[in-house]
Write a protein that holds these residues in place. Structure first.
Motif, short mmCIF file in Angstrom:
data_model
loop_
_atom_site.label_atom_id
_atom_site.label_comp_id
_atom_site.label_asym_id
_atom_site.label_seq_id
_atom_site.Cartn_x
_atom_site.Cartn_y
_atom_site.Cartn_z
N THR A 30 32.59 -12.11 -22.30
CA THR A 30 33.62 -13.11 -22.55
C THR A 30 34.75 -12.91 -21.55
O THR A 30 34.79 -11.94 -20.80
CB THR A 30 34.21 -12.97 -23.97
OG1 THR A 30 34.80 -11.68 -24.09
CG2 THR A 30 33.16 -13.17 -25.02
N GLY A 31 35.68 -13.84 -21.55
CA GLY A 31 36.89 -13.71 -20.74
C GLY A 31 36.88 -14.61 -19.53
O GLY A 31 35.85 -15.14 -19.11
N GLY A 32 38.07 -14.77 -18.97
CA GLY A 32 38.26 -15.62 -17.81
C GLY A 32 38.07 -14.86 -16.52
O GLY A 32 37.39 -13.85 -16.46
N ALA A 33 38.75 -15.36 -15.49
CA ALA A 33 38.61 -14.79 -14.15
C ALA A 33 39.76 -13.85 -13.82
O ALA A 33 40.87 -14.01 -14.31
CB ALA A 33 38.55 -15.91 -13.12
N ALA A 34 39.47 -12.89 -12.96
CA ALA A 34 40.51 -12.03 -12.41
C ALA A 34 41.17 -12.76 -11.25
O ALA A 34 40.49 -13.41 -10.45
CB ALA A 34 39.91 -10.72 -11.91
N GLU A 35 42.49 -12.67 -11.17
CA GLU A 35 43.20 -13.28 -10.04
C GLU A 35 42.67 -12.70 -8.73
O GLU A 35 42.35 -13.43 -7.80
CB GLU A 35 44.70 -13.04 -10.18
CG GLU A 35 45.52 -13.69 -9.10
CD GLU A 35 47.00 -13.45 -9.30
OE1 GLU A 35 47.77 -13.93 -8.46
OE2 GLU A 35 47.41 -12.80 -10.27
N ARG A 36 42.61 -11.37 -8.64
CA ARG A 36 41.99 -10.65 -7.52
C ARG A 36 41.08 -9.61 -8.14
O ARG A 36 41.38 -9.04 -9.19
CB ARG A 36 43.04 -9.98 -6.64
CG ARG A 36 44.05 -10.92 -6.03
CD ARG A 36 43.49 -11.85 -5.00
NE ARG A 36 43.23 -11.15 -3.76
CZ ARG A 36 42.55 -11.67 -2.75
NH1 ARG A 36 42.06 -12.87 -2.84
NH2 ARG A 36 42.35 -10.99 -1.65
N PHE A 37 39.94 -9.31 -7.48
CA PHE A 37 38.93 -8.45 -8.06
C PHE A 37 38.31 -7.54 -7.01
O PHE A 37 38.10 -7.96 -5.87
CB PHE A 37 37.83 -9.32 -8.69
CG PHE A 37 36.69 -8.53 -9.25
CD1 PHE A 37 36.75 -8.04 -10.54
CD2 PHE A 37 35.57 -8.29 -8.49
CE1 PHE A 37 35.70 -7.30 -11.06
CE2 PHE A 37 34.50 -7.56 -9.00
CZ PHE A 37 34.57 -7.07 -10.29
N GLY A 38 38.04 -6.31 -7.40
CA GLY A 38 37.35 -5.39 -6.50
C GLY A 38 36.63 -4.31 -7.27
O GLY A 38 36.94 -4.02 -8.43
N VAL A 39 35.63 -3.72 -6.62
CA VAL A 39 34.90 -2.58 -7.18
C VAL A 39 35.21 -1.40 -6.28
O VAL A 39 35.03 -1.49 -5.06
CB VAL A 39 33.38 -2.85 -7.21
CG1 VAL A 39 32.64 -1.62 -7.72
CG2 VAL A 39 33.06 -4.07 -8.07
N VAL A 40 35.68 -0.30 -6.87
CA VAL A 40 35.96 0.90 -6.09
C VAL A 40 34.86 1.91 -6.36
O VAL A 40 34.44 2.10 -7.50
CB VAL A 40 37.35 1.48 -6.39
CG1 VAL A 40 38.43 0.55 -5.87
CG2 VAL A 40 37.56 1.75 -7.86
N ARG A 41 34.39 2.56 -5.30
CA ARG A 41 33.27 3.49 -5.42
C ARG A 41 33.62 4.93 -5.06
O ARG A 41 32.74 5.77 -4.99
CB ARG A 41 32.11 2.99 -4.57
CG ARG A 41 31.52 1.71 -5.12
CD ARG A 41 30.29 1.23 -4.37
NE ARG A 41 29.70 0.11 -5.07
CZ ARG A 41 30.10 -1.14 -4.96
NH1 ARG A 41 31.10 -1.45 -4.17
NH2 ARG A 41 29.50 -2.11 -5.63
N SER A 42 34.91 5.18 -4.85
CA SER A 42 35.35 6.55 -4.58
C SER A 42 36.80 6.69 -5.00
O SER A 42 37.51 5.69 -5.17
CB SER A 42 35.21 6.89 -3.09
OG SER A 42 36.18 6.18 -2.33
N ALA A 43 37.24 7.93 -5.13
CA ALA A 43 38.63 8.18 -5.48
C ALA A 43 39.57 7.67 -4.40
O ALA A 43 40.65 7.16 -4.70
CB ALA A 43 38.85 9.68 -5.71
N ASP A 44 39.15 7.77 -3.14
CA ASP A 44 39.99 7.26 -2.05
C ASP A 44 40.13 5.74 -2.11
O ASP A 44 41.23 5.21 -1.92
CB ASP A 44 39.43 7.68 -0.69
CG ASP A 44 39.65 9.15 -0.39
OD1 ASP A 44 40.58 9.74 -0.97
OD2 ASP A 44 38.89 9.70 0.42
N GLU A 45 39.04 5.03 -2.38
CA GLU A 45 39.13 3.58 -2.53
C GLU A 45 40.02 3.22 -3.72
O GLU A 45 40.80 2.28 -3.65
CB GLU A 45 37.74 2.97 -2.75
CG GLU A 45 36.91 2.90 -1.51
CD GLU A 45 35.55 2.25 -1.74
OE1 GLU A 45 34.72 2.31 -0.83
OE2 GLU A 45 35.30 1.69 -2.84
N PHE A 46 39.90 3.98 -4.80
CA PHE A 46 40.72 3.74 -5.98
C PHE A 46 42.20 3.90 -5.62
O PHE A 46 43.03 3.06 -5.97
CB PHE A 46 40.32 4.71 -7.09
CG PHE A 46 40.86 4.36 -8.43
CD1 PHE A 46 42.18 4.63 -8.76
CD2 PHE A 46 40.06 3.76 -9.39
CE1 PHE A 46 42.68 4.31 -10.01
CE2 PHE A 46 40.55 3.44 -10.63
CZ PHE A 46 41.87 3.71 -10.95
#
Length: 132
Positions: free
Chosen positions: A48-64
């Motif tokens: 459920t739910g709408g859209a994120a204004e901006r969206f990303g997937v982080v795959r490391s602590a540095d990206e986070f």
């Protein structure tokens, strides 16, 4: 190296990001990886739910860290999704940046020290440590 600690809910959490991690215009390079208006339904258990204004997937602590820096530099709200359970995003959408935390690295130090990124599942963490 980024490390996480488990804090009681009443404890304030702060993050200090060195200015050296930012571009001269105060936005990190990672901002190019975010997409606009992404539906959150595939990332939430209840679909459920709408859209994120901006969206990303982080795959490391540095990206986070870079993504959090970007949101902080722009005073944008930051929402972090783990496995997508126990969340119910608004059908109107979620403002700011929504990150899916897929940072799952796991290292074993000398003397039994375990260094785990924040996106690793408890079952994976448990099994890996028991097998050592």
């Amino acid at each position: 190296a980024w490390r996480a600690s488990i804090l009681p809910i009443s404890s304030p959490v702060t993050c200090s990001i060195p200015r050296s991690r930012l571009r001269k215009n105060r936005t990190p390079l990672v901002s190019d990886l975010f997409r606009a208006s992404v539906s959150l339904r595939p990332y939430v258990t209840l679909r459920t739910g709408g859209a994120a204004e901006r969206f990303g997937v982080v795959r490391s602590a540095d990206e986070f860290a870079e993504a959090a820096t970007w949101a902080h530099a722009l005073d944008a709200p930051l929402t972090v999704l783990g496995w997508g359970s126990n969340v119910l995003p608004s059908d109107a959408g979620v403002p700011g940046l929504v990150l899916v935390n897929d940072a799952r690295a796991l290292e074993f130090g000398e003397g039994g020290e375990v260094i785990a990124e924040t996106g690793i599942g408890m079952q994976d963490l448990f099994l890996a440590t028991v097998q050592r």
